[in-house]
Design an enzyme around this catalytic site. Structure first.
Site: not given
Ligand code: PMP
Length: 411
Positions: A124, A201, A204, A227, A367
């Site tokens: 991401h 990270d 997910q 999440k 993203c």
């Molecule tokens: N890493 C991953 C794998 C994600 O799916 C996301 C959220 N789409 C993020 C980071 C970023 O998370 P946040 O927007 O809650 O900071």
């Protein structure tokens, strides 16, 4: 334990609502943000109605109560991820902030010209751009693990990239597009063999897979409250205590100091050193409630239900003519996230038509522009499921896809 899906759905009031167009909601977007059980919603209103106050500075009973509840939430998170000490749990605003915190402090302090950071194209942007930015600033070099044709990290190539120059491996626990579950424990062990650290990270993975940072030897872990069925605006950074102690603070101000003088200041002990200013008080406490919900349900039940859903979703999606799923098809290597395209259908048109039938999915690059470039596509549709979804909802998705294909004159 088998999940009692009816009672689980009863816990999430929004799942039983109708959309403005009269369609029942079919929420297949938990990978973007998950819904909240009543216990979390009730906790938030209980705090605001009865004892909201600022933390830490309380000389009154309300301050004492929120402080002790926030610290209890920290302890629950510590236990949930198997960390050794509460000081290792830093409240942040979310995964993005947690990653930036380490990139901007540990990265700026410890990286030097020629050092290497190992990344990959499935990350991401949150676990990509902060490393790219700090690498440019420090003259460090990014190396990318190749992806296999079915969307896994090529572990042989990873081994080839590792060297004494490697300082950090940044990797997602689960891809937010491909659903791929990465072998974190194995990757951590290999990173440590060359003296590198691993940043996971967990945005997910933490809501869907049990994690134990000590057993898996994870150095840093980030995840988001929203999440994992908790509020937005709150997240967690886990860091090994010795690493966090060596790392300079990120934000400066109240709460993160021990002494301030006109010429110089000294920092507070962990975790306060990384928690400048007033935190997201209610959100942090309610994140503890969300963690309780997940813990009480248990990962056995969660994974069992997600396995049933994944199996059914894969089977039904593959029946749709012209539909291509990205990522591994083996259930043991993937989570319940399905990104796909249908020949001749623009993802935005498809998502708009699905929405008419009450199906909430995502479209776009999610993203992950490098991943979409790698796949040679501009965008995809993503259905992300969790334990509160049902096979009936997958049928509703497939029916809505059929409706969309007819509207787009593909059927
Ligand atoms: N890493 C991953 C794998 C994600 O799916 C996301 C959220 N789409 C993020 C980071 C970023 O998370 P946040 O927007 O809650 O900071």
């Amino acid at each position: 334990m088998t999940a009692d899906i009816a009672s689980i759905r009863h816990d999430f009031p929004i799942l039983n609502t109708k959309l403005p167009n009269g369609q029942p909601l079919v929420y297949l977007d938990s990978g973007a943000t998950a819904q909240h059980p009543k216990s979390v919603i009730n906790k938030i209103s209980e705090i605001y109605e009865h004892y909201y106050s600022n933390v830490h500075r309380g000389v009154h009973q309300l301050g004492d109560r929120v402080t002790s509840e926030m610290e209890a939430a920290r302890a629950r998170i510590q236990a949930f991820i198997g960390a050794s000490a509460t000081e290792e749990i830093i409240f942040t605003s979310g995964t993005t902030m947690s990653i930036n915190l380490i990139a901007q402090t540990w990265g700026r302090h410890f990286l030097k010209g020629g050092d290497e950071i190992i990344l990959n194209e499935m990350e991401h942007h949150a676990n990509f751009v902060p490393w790219q930015a700090i690498a440019k600033e420090r003259g460090a070099v990014l190396k990318f693990i190749q992806l296999t044709p079915d969307g896994r990290l090529d572990q042989e190539h990873y081994q080839c990239l590792l060297s004494p120059k490697t300082k950090l491996v940044a990797v997602t626990g689960m891809s937010n597009v491909l659903g791929t579950i990465n072998p974190i424990e194995e990757m951590a062990a290999r990173a440590h063999e060359v003296g590198a650290l691993i940043f996971v990270d967990g945005a997910q993975s933490v809501p869907h897979l049990p994690v134990n940072v000590v057993e898996s030897e994870i150095d840093f872990l980030a995840f988001s409250g929203h999440k994992i069925f908790g509020p937005s605006g709150i997240g967690v950074l886990y860091g090994r205590k010795s690493l966090l102690e060596q790392t300079p603070p990120f934000l400066f101000g109240g709460n993160m100091i021990s002494e301030v003088h006109c010429e110089d200041s000294h920092w507070a002990q962990l975790p306060a050193k990384f928690e400048a200013g007033t935190p997201a008080i209610t959100e942090a406490i309610a994140l503890g409630t969300a963690i309780d919900y997940v813990s009480e349900l248990g990962f056995d039940a969660i994974q069992q239900q997600e396995h049933v859903l994944s199996q059914y979703a894969l089977q039904r999606l593959q029946e749709v003519p012209g539909l291509q799923i990205y990522g591994p098809l083996e259930l043991e290597d993937r989570g319940a996230i399905f990104s796909f395209n249908i020949d001749g259908a623009h993802p935005e048109d498809l998502a708009t038509l699905l929405d008419r039938k009450g199906i909430a999915v995502r479209h776009g690059h999610h993203c992950t522009m490098p991943l979409h470039q790698h796949l040679n596509i501009a965008a995809s549709i993503r259905a992300s499921l969790t334990f509160y979804n049902t096979t009936d909802e997958i049928d509703a998705l497939i029916d809505a896809i059929e409706f969309a294909r007819k509207r787009l004159r593909l059927a």
